[in-house]
Enzyme design. Structure first.
Site, PDB file in Angstrom:
ATOM      1  N   TYR A 101       0.845  -1.196   0.000  1.00  0.00           N
ATOM      2  CA  TYR A 101       0.000   0.000   0.000  1.00  0.00           C
ATOM      3  C   TYR A 101       0.877   1.241   0.000  1.00  0.00           C
ATOM      4  O   TYR A 101       1.577   1.542   0.977  1.00  0.00           O
ATOM      5  CB  TYR A 101      -0.904   0.034   1.234  1.00  0.00           C
TER       6      TYR A 101
ATOM      7  N   SER B  15     -13.178  -4.986   2.530  1.00  0.00           N
ATOM      8  CA  SER B  15     -14.212  -4.381   1.681  1.00  0.00           C
ATOM      9  C   SER B  15     -15.614  -4.777   2.145  1.00  0.00           C
ATOM     10  O   SER B  15     -16.456  -5.185   1.338  1.00  0.00           O
ATOM     11  CB  SER B  15     -14.013  -4.770   0.210  1.00  0.00           C
ATOM     12  N   PRO B  16     -15.903  -4.660   3.443  1.00  0.00           N
ATOM     13  CA  PRO B  16     -17.202  -5.094   3.959  1.00  0.00           C
ATOM     14  C   PRO B  16     -18.359  -4.201   3.525  1.00  0.00           C
ATOM     15  O   PRO B  16     -19.523  -4.593   3.635  1.00  0.00           O
ATOM     16  CB  PRO B  16     -17.013  -5.038   5.477  1.00  0.00           C
TER      17      PRO B  16
ATOM     18  N   ARG C 275     -16.353  -1.541  -1.010  1.00  0.00           N
ATOM     19  CA  ARG C 275     -15.585  -0.372  -1.430  1.00  0.00           C
ATOM     20  C   ARG C 275     -16.423   0.904  -1.456  1.00  0.00           C
ATOM     21  O   ARG C 275     -16.294   1.741  -2.340  1.00  0.00           O
ATOM     22  CB  ARG C 275     -14.939  -0.615  -2.796  1.00  0.00           C
ATOM     23  N   GLY C 276     -17.306   1.013  -0.470  1.00  0.00           N
ATOM     24  CA  GLY C 276     -18.134   2.200  -0.327  1.00  0.00           C
ATOM     25  C   GLY C 276     -19.468   2.124  -1.035  1.00  0.00           C
ATOM     26  O   GLY C 276     -20.367   2.933  -0.776  1.00  0.00           O
TER      27      GLY C 276
ATOM     28  N   HIS D 240      -0.222 -12.086   1.422  1.00  0.00           N
ATOM     29  CA  HIS D 240      -1.230 -11.269   0.754  1.00  0.00           C
ATOM     30  C   HIS D 240      -1.903 -12.022  -0.399  1.00  0.00           C
ATOM     31  O   HIS D 240      -3.118 -11.922  -0.586  1.00  0.00           O
ATOM     32  CB  HIS D 240      -0.568  -9.992   0.240  1.00  0.00           C
TER      33      HIS D 240
END
Length: 326
Positions: free
Chosen positions: A56, A203-204, A207-208, A124
């Protein structure tokens, strides 16, 4: 903040964690000072489970998180990840799960984070050219050396999870899981539960998208990677926005926001499910953390299942990934 156990015999962590990725890249411009403030406020609210990764921001995110927790290390269960290797071409990435790279990556993460140990260290992505037993074996050596507390995997199959766990105990599996992404419920989640492995859901809020306030993909800035995700664009985006409308209606009846409803639904899936919504904004952090206090009735859960059944969301989670070097 309620607590949940990070795998069998693992430490207690906040029922809702904090994903820090967006503080460095992928979701448009970020304010580093506000990002540090978000981390501090998270700890004040009892959100103790922080998630980062070496890729990241090409290490920037680990450095940022390290600075933010420097005076509060004892309050944090710190997770980071390795295995995705960035190249000079932002469109291309490699994967390295070799034992030598495990050790090299861990030492680099420890230095960037400014800590003497990592509480949870994830692979990852699995390297298809390296048996997972070899990668996990090297990760287990890090545990023996005291550099890592527990180890985890991200986005692996039930079969890979079993092979890895037979080599060294796996504390957590991090995979995408939300109302819009439920494929792991068939085989992967049952395998994790059989082995006593926690499911850390990234990403619950999709992603918005499930938050119900995101601008259409065409209006997102060019440096927001959601602008190009299949789930956000074209007919898929329109269909999914209609589903979000149904979520918004149910949230209004419950008396919470759509994002809180999405998180409360995940929390209802089992005590071994730990969502880690990401944000770089204080207002969203506080909204997400408050979802731990939302309890859904059987009727509300049934309404959600009817409104957003498994497989209802259209579009792949990611664009074409053929540029990943294997």
């Amino acid at each position: 903040m309620n607590k949940r156990r990070l795998g069998q015999g693992g430490p207690e962590v906040s029922a809702i964690g904090l994903g820090c990725m967006g503080m460095s890249e992928f979701y448009g411009a970020a304010d580093e000072a506000e990002s540090v403030e978000v981390v501090h406020r998270a700890l004040d609210l009892g959100v103790t489970f922080l998630d980062t990764a070496d890729m990241y921001g090409r290490g920037h995110n680990e450095e940022l998180v390290g600075r933010a927790i420097r005076d509060r290390r004892d309050e944090v269960v710190l997770a980071t990840k390795f295995g995705i290797v960035r190249t000079d071409d932002p469109a291309r990435r490699g994967i390295d799960g070799s034992p030598a790279y495990v050790k090299k990556a861990a030492d680099a993460s420890l230095q960037r984070l400014g800590v003497d140990h990592i509480d949870l260290y994830y692979l990852h992505r699995r390297d298809p050219d390296v048996p997972v037993e070899e990668t996990v074996g090297a990760m287990g050596e890090l545990v023996a050396e005291g550099k890592v507390g527990r180890i985890g995997l991200s986005e692996v199959s039930a079969e890979t999870l079993r092979k890895a766990h037979a080599t060294h105990p796996i504390a957590a599996l991090q995979s995408e899981y939300s109302l819009f992404t439920r494929g792991l419920e068939e085989e992967i989640l049952p395998a994790a539960r059989e082995l006593g492995i926690a499911l850390v859901a990234y990403s619950p809020i999709s992603r918005g998208l499930l938050g119900g306030t995101l601008a259409p993909a065409g209006e997102l800035p060019d440096d927001d990677f959601r602008k190009h995700l299949p789930r956000f664009t074209g007919e898929n985006g329109a269909r999914n926005e209609a589903l979000v409308g149904e979520v918004r209606k149910i949230a209004k009846e419950v008396g919470c926001t759509p994002a809180q409803l999405a998180l409360a639904w995940l929390l209802s899936r089992g005590e071994d499910v730990i969502p880690i919504p990401g944000t770089k904004r204080l207002r969203y952090l506080e909204e997400n953390a408050a979802a731990a206090d939302v309890t859904l009735t059987s009727g509300q859960l049934a309404a959600l299942e009817a409104a957003v059944p498994t497989g209802a969301a259209l579009g792949d989670r990611y664009p074409d990934m053929s540029s990943i070097e294997r």
